[in-house]
Design an enzyme around this catalytic site. Structure first.
Site, mmCIF file in Angstrom:
data_model
loop_
_atom_site.group_PDB
_atom_site.id
_atom_site.type_symbol
_atom_site.label_atom_id
_atom_site.label_comp_id
_atom_site.label_asym_id
_atom_site.label_seq_id
_atom_site.Cartn_x
_atom_site.Cartn_y
_atom_site.Cartn_z
ATOM 1 N N HIS A 23 0.863 -1.180 0.000
ATOM 2 C CA HIS A 23 0.000 0.000 0.000
ATOM 3 C C HIS A 23 0.902 1.233 0.000
ATOM 4 O O HIS A 23 2.061 1.172 0.431
ATOM 5 C CB HIS A 23 -0.889 0.019 1.235
ATOM 6 C CG HIS A 23 -1.956 -1.025 1.221
ATOM 7 N ND1 HIS A 23 -3.026 -0.997 2.087
ATOM 8 C CD2 HIS A 23 -2.137 -2.128 0.455
ATOM 9 C CE1 HIS A 23 -3.808 -2.025 1.852
ATOM 10 N NE2 HIS A 23 -3.284 -2.736 0.867
ATOM 11 N N GLU A 75 1.141 3.800 1.903
ATOM 12 C CA GLU A 75 1.709 4.156 3.201
ATOM 13 C C GLU A 75 2.905 3.270 3.551
ATOM 14 O O GLU A 75 3.931 3.743 4.026
ATOM 15 C CB GLU A 75 0.664 4.023 4.311
ATOM 16 C CG GLU A 75 -0.551 4.892 4.131
ATOM 17 C CD GLU A 75 -1.708 4.184 3.416
ATOM 18 O OE1 GLU A 75 -1.487 3.563 2.346
ATOM 19 O OE2 GLU A 75 -2.840 4.254 3.921
ATOM 20 N N CYS A 87 -1.971 -0.441 7.504
ATOM 21 C CA CYS A 87 -1.127 0.745 7.342
ATOM 22 C C CYS A 87 -1.031 1.551 8.629
ATOM 23 O O CYS A 87 0.035 2.059 8.981
ATOM 24 C CB CYS A 87 -1.638 1.587 6.189
ATOM 25 S SG CYS A 87 -1.445 0.744 4.603
ATOM 26 N N CYS A 119 -5.914 1.988 6.113
ATOM 27 C CA CYS A 119 -6.516 0.749 6.599
ATOM 28 C C CYS A 119 -5.813 0.330 7.892
ATOM 29 O O CYS A 119 -4.827 0.945 8.316
ATOM 30 C CB CYS A 119 -6.392 -0.349 5.544
ATOM 31 S SG CYS A 119 -4.702 -0.936 5.283
#
Length: 158
Positions: free
Chosen positions: A59, A61, A92, A89
């Site tokens: 992701h 992040e 992260c 999420c």
């Protein structure tokens, strides 16, 4: 005091625009971009790339945290702010806590999987060994628009 707050918001918008530029690099993946900033300098950058990297953890992040950790040569990132276009999420947010990021700034909320304000606030859980502050809604309309366009185009293609 008001001038200081206005200056902070201008800086937040500046950094969020950098994250939006990265989000556009996600190409065929969900367009999320993230940067890690310390002392007015970007030390980590990332955009969503789990498909192209065959890595479910890639992701934006996480990629930005990995980049910043390499830059600092340390997996701990105290004194940093992570900017991301969409509410993080659970995974992260957990990575930010473990990396000791000081502050999170995000654009649009993520009603399905957001772990900061949308689906309960894990930041405020109180049982983690690190607490980070957050600011939400920075350039929220632009961030949401990018996501909406992506999913609208995907639906048209199907």
């Amino acid at each position: 005091m008001a001038a200081e707050l206005e200056s902070d918001m201008t800086n937040h918008e500046r950094w969020m625009r950098e994250a939006l530029i990265l989000a556009e690099q996600a190409a065929d993946e969900v367009p999320v971009g993230a940067i890690v900033v310390q002392n007015g300098e970007i030390i980590g950058r990332g955009f969503n790339q789990p498909i192209r990297s065959c890595d479910a953890t890639a992701h934006a992040e996480i990629v930005a945290i990995r980049s910043a950790s390499q830059f600092r040569n340390n997996y701990r990132l105290p004194g940093t702010t992570l900017y991301v276009t969409i509410e993080p999420c659970t995974m992260c947010l957990g990575a930010m806590i473990h990396a000791r990021v000081d502050r999170l700034v995000f654009g649009a909320t993520e009603p399905r999987a957001g772990a900061v304000v949308s689906r309960g606030s894990l930041i405020e859980a109180g049982h983690f060994n690190h607490q980070l502050s957050f600011i939400d809604g920075v350039l929220a309309e632009e961030c949401a628009s990018l996501m909406q366009s992506f999913f609208r185009n995907r639906r048209k293609a199907n």
